[in-house]
Design a protein around this motif. Structure first.
Motif, PDB file in Angstrom:
ATOM      1  N   ASN A  52       0.815  -1.208   0.000  1.00 20.23           N
ATOM      2  CA  ASN A  52       0.000   0.000   0.000  1.00 20.23           C
ATOM      3  C   ASN A  52       0.852   1.262   0.000  1.00 20.23           C
ATOM      4  O   ASN A  52       0.500   2.260  -0.648  1.00 20.23           O
ATOM      5  N   THR A  53       1.970   1.258   0.714  1.00 16.47           N
ATOM      6  CA  THR A  53       2.822   2.448   0.781  1.00 16.47           C
ATOM      7  C   THR A  53       3.300   2.863  -0.595  1.00 16.47           C
ATOM      8  O   THR A  53       3.169   4.024  -0.998  1.00 16.47           O
ATOM      9  N   VAL A 178      11.351   6.239   3.894  1.00 15.98           N
ATOM     10  CA  VAL A 178      11.388   6.527   5.329  1.00 15.98           C
ATOM     11  C   VAL A 178      10.107   6.032   5.997  1.00 15.98           C
ATOM     12  O   VAL A 178      10.138   5.458   7.096  1.00 15.98           O
ATOM     13  N   VAL A 179       8.966   6.232   5.325  1.00 15.87           N
ATOM     14  CA  VAL A 179       7.692   5.749   5.873  1.00 15.87           C
ATOM     15  C   VAL A 179       7.729   4.241   6.046  1.00 15.87           C
ATOM     16  O   VAL A 179       7.292   3.697   7.072  1.00 15.87           O
ATOM     17  N   MET A 181      10.397   2.368   6.411  1.00 14.56           N
ATOM     18  CA  MET A 181      11.334   2.021   7.477  1.00 14.56           C
ATOM     19  C   MET A 181      10.718   2.268   8.856  1.00 14.56           C
ATOM     20  O   MET A 181      10.957   1.535   9.809  1.00 14.56           O
ATOM     21  N   LEU A 182       9.887   3.314   8.950  1.00 12.80           N
ATOM     22  CA  LEU A 182       9.276   3.635  10.234  1.00 12.80           C
ATOM     23  C   LEU A 182       8.204   2.628  10.635  1.00 12.80           C
ATOM     24  O   LEU A 182       8.110   2.226  11.790  1.00 12.80           O
ATOM     25  N   PHE A 183       7.388   2.208   9.665  1.00 13.30           N
ATOM     26  CA  PHE A 183       6.215   1.406   9.990  1.00 13.30           C
ATOM     27  C   PHE A 183       6.270  -0.028   9.472  1.00 13.30           C
ATOM     28  O   PHE A 183       5.439  -0.840   9.857  1.00 13.30           O
ATOM     29  N   GLY A 184       7.235  -0.302   8.598  1.00 13.69           N
ATOM     30  CA  GLY A 184       7.256  -1.633   8.018  1.00 13.69           C
ATOM     31  C   GLY A 184       8.390  -2.519   8.470  1.00 13.69           C
ATOM     32  O   GLY A 184       8.192  -3.656   8.886  1.00 13.69           O
ATOM     33  N   LEU A 185       9.608  -2.010   8.426  1.00  9.67           N
ATOM     34  CA  LEU A 185      10.776  -2.840   8.714  1.00  9.67           C
ATOM     35  C   LEU A 185      11.293  -2.577  10.120  1.00  9.67           C
ATOM     36  O   LEU A 185      11.586  -1.437  10.479  1.00  9.67           O
ATOM     37  N   ARG A 186      11.419  -3.625  10.893  1.00  6.00           N
ATOM     38  CA  ARG A 186      11.915  -3.495  12.258  1.00  6.00           C
ATOM     39  C   ARG A 186      13.397  -3.849  12.369  1.00  6.00           C
ATOM     40  O   ARG A 186      13.974  -3.763  13.440  1.00  6.00           O
ATOM     41  N   GLU A 187      14.006  -4.264  11.272  1.00  6.45           N
ATOM     42  CA  GLU A 187      15.395  -4.694  11.322  1.00  6.45           C
ATOM     43  C   GLU A 187      16.373  -3.521  11.324  1.00  6.45           C
ATOM     44  O   GLU A 187      17.555  -3.680  11.573  1.00  6.45           O
ATOM     45  N   LEU A 193      18.095   4.836  11.675  1.00  9.16           N
ATOM     46  CA  LEU A 193      16.808   5.363  11.233  1.00  9.16           C
ATOM     47  C   LEU A 193      16.652   6.826  11.605  1.00  9.16           C
ATOM     48  O   LEU A 193      16.176   7.638  10.812  1.00  9.16           O
ATOM     49  N   LEU A 194      17.088   7.196  12.819  1.00  7.59           N
ATOM     50  CA  LEU A 194      16.971   8.580  13.274  1.00  7.59           C
ATOM     51  C   LEU A 194      17.820   9.507  12.418  1.00  7.59           C
ATOM     52  O   LEU A 194      17.361  10.571  11.981  1.00  7.59           O
ATOM     53  N   VAL A 195      19.068   9.114  12.151  1.00  9.07           N
ATOM     54  CA  VAL A 195      19.956   9.942  11.318  1.00  9.07           C
ATOM     55  C   VAL A 195      19.390  10.086   9.912  1.00  9.07           C
ATOM     56  O   VAL A 195      19.403  11.176   9.323  1.00  9.07           O
ATOM     57  N   SER A 196      18.873   8.991   9.348  1.00  5.68           N
ATOM     58  CA  SER A 196      18.319   9.032   7.999  1.00  5.68           C
ATOM     59  C   SER A 196      17.105   9.955   7.934  1.00  5.68           C
ATOM     60  O   SER A 196      16.980  10.773   7.009  1.00  5.68           O
ATOM     61  N   CYS A 197      16.205   9.835   8.909  1.00  9.33           N
ATOM     62  CA  CYS A 197      15.003  10.669   8.918  1.00  9.33           C
ATOM     63  C   CYS A 197      15.349  12.154   9.020  1.00  9.33           C
ATOM     64  O   CYS A 197      14.787  12.992   8.306  1.00  9.33           O
ATOM     65  N   VAL A 198      16.272  12.485   9.925  1.00 10.20           N
ATOM     66  CA  VAL A 198      16.675  13.884  10.093  1.00 10.20           C
ATOM     67  C   VAL A 198      17.342  14.409   8.822  1.00 10.20           C
ATOM     68  O   VAL A 198      17.048  15.517   8.355  1.00 10.20           O
ATOM     69  N   SER A 199      18.226  13.619   8.239  1.00  8.76           N
ATOM     70  CA  SER A 199      18.947  14.040   7.034  1.00  8.76           C
ATOM     71  C   SER A 199      17.993  14.279   5.877  1.00  8.76           C
ATOM     72  O   SER A 199      18.012  15.336   5.234  1.00  8.76           O
TER      73      SER A 199
END
Length: 298
Positions: A52-53, A178-179, A181-187, A193-199
């Motif tokens: 869906n994403t 990013v969406v 990674m936030l809601f789908g992949l827990r690995e 993830l934090l650095v990627s989202c901020v960047s």
């Protein structure tokens, strides 16, 4: 004010024909995807959120550029574009180049990620083919606008302008990743993830601000000289995407030990997009530094 319509010969001009081609192809693409039967979508898939994403991402691209191109087409026909408080030559070039990049991305994402789960059907294959035709149409318009005189194509038709559009494309394509990674992949590790989202978030804002300033002709109202403003954004983009690219290659090394097909696809896509965007920011920074050095010697 009377409505001025194009002359008859203008309806056979290459620009009019190619924009008609864009409207028809993008409309056909999202109509085909929207008309897919529920049975054609793998509702029992364990990766339904993943499906869906990226399906929503593709639909948004096709619908958005269909609407935007149709508005540009209509305004150009009735000759009302001079009433819009935007730089028309920069707007049309931005939509053409970004439309080509996003339609190509939607074609790849839909065929590589979405169809992998929903299955290959005649309608989905036709949608990908027509989406590729839309990419060719936007590419053709970009070429037509790029071959115009310098004063007609504006800043976005220059090499630095094209690099700004490429940066915006990379930032937009990172949003569904990013969406997911936030809601789908827990690995994915939280720090990465934090650095990627901020960047990616900061780079999206910088790209949008830059494009808005150029399209609105606000360069003269900036607190800093516009060339220094662009050089600062390019430097920040290089630093952030360098960190993001290093993280992406770290994920690839981790995938050698953990076999996870869906994660592998997303990491490969993120690495490719991050590398291309980093290259765009690096070349743009070189152009900005050269411009600043040339002006300092005057």
């Amino acid at each position: 004010m009377p409505v001025i319509v194009l002359e008859a010969r203008d309806f056979t001009s290459p620009l009019f024909l190619v924009r008609t081609w864009e409207v028809l192809s993008s409309c056909t693409t999202f109509s085909l995807v929207a008309s897919l039967e529920p049975s054609e979508l793998n509702q029992n898939s364990s990766h339904l959120q993943h499906l869906n994403t990226f399906r929503c991402f593709c639909m948004f691209n096709w619908c958005f550029f269909f609407t935007l191109t149709l508005l540009i087409h209509i305004l150009n026909v009735i000759q009302f574009h001079s009433l819009i408080p935007l730089s028309w030559k920069n707007l049309t070039m931005t939509v053409a180049v970004l439309g080509a990049l996003m339609c190509l991305s939607a074609s790849v994402v839909f065929s590589w990620l979405v169809m992998d789960h929903q299955g290959v059907t005649p309608r989905s294959v036709t949608a990908v083919v027509v989406s590729c035709l839309a990419f060719l149409a936007y590419t053709t318009e970009s070429y037509i606008l790029r071959t115009q005189a310098h004063e007609q194509r504006g800043y976005m038709g220059s090499m630095p302008g094209l690099l700004k559009i490429l940066q915006l494309w990379g930032s937009c394509l990172m949003i569904p990743l990013v969406v997911e990674m936030l809601f789908g992949l827990r690995e994915v590790q939280f720090q990465q993830l934090l650095v990627s989202c901020v960047s990616y978030g900061i780079c999206v804002l910088m790209s949008l601000v830059t494009v808005v300033v150029i399209l609105g002709d606000f360069a003269g109202q900036c607190l800093l000289p516009f060339d220094r403003f662009l050089a600062g954004f390019s430097l920040i983009g290089v630093l952030f995407y360098m960190m993001a690219t290093v993280i992406c290659f770290t994920k690839i090394l981790q995938l050698q030990k953990i076999i996870f097909t869906e994660q592998a696809k997303l990491v490969i896509m993120e690495t490719v997009v991050a590398s291309i965007t980093l290259l765009a920011y690096t070349v743009d920074l070189a152009f900005s530094v050269k411009l600043l050095c040339d002006r300092s010697h005057l």
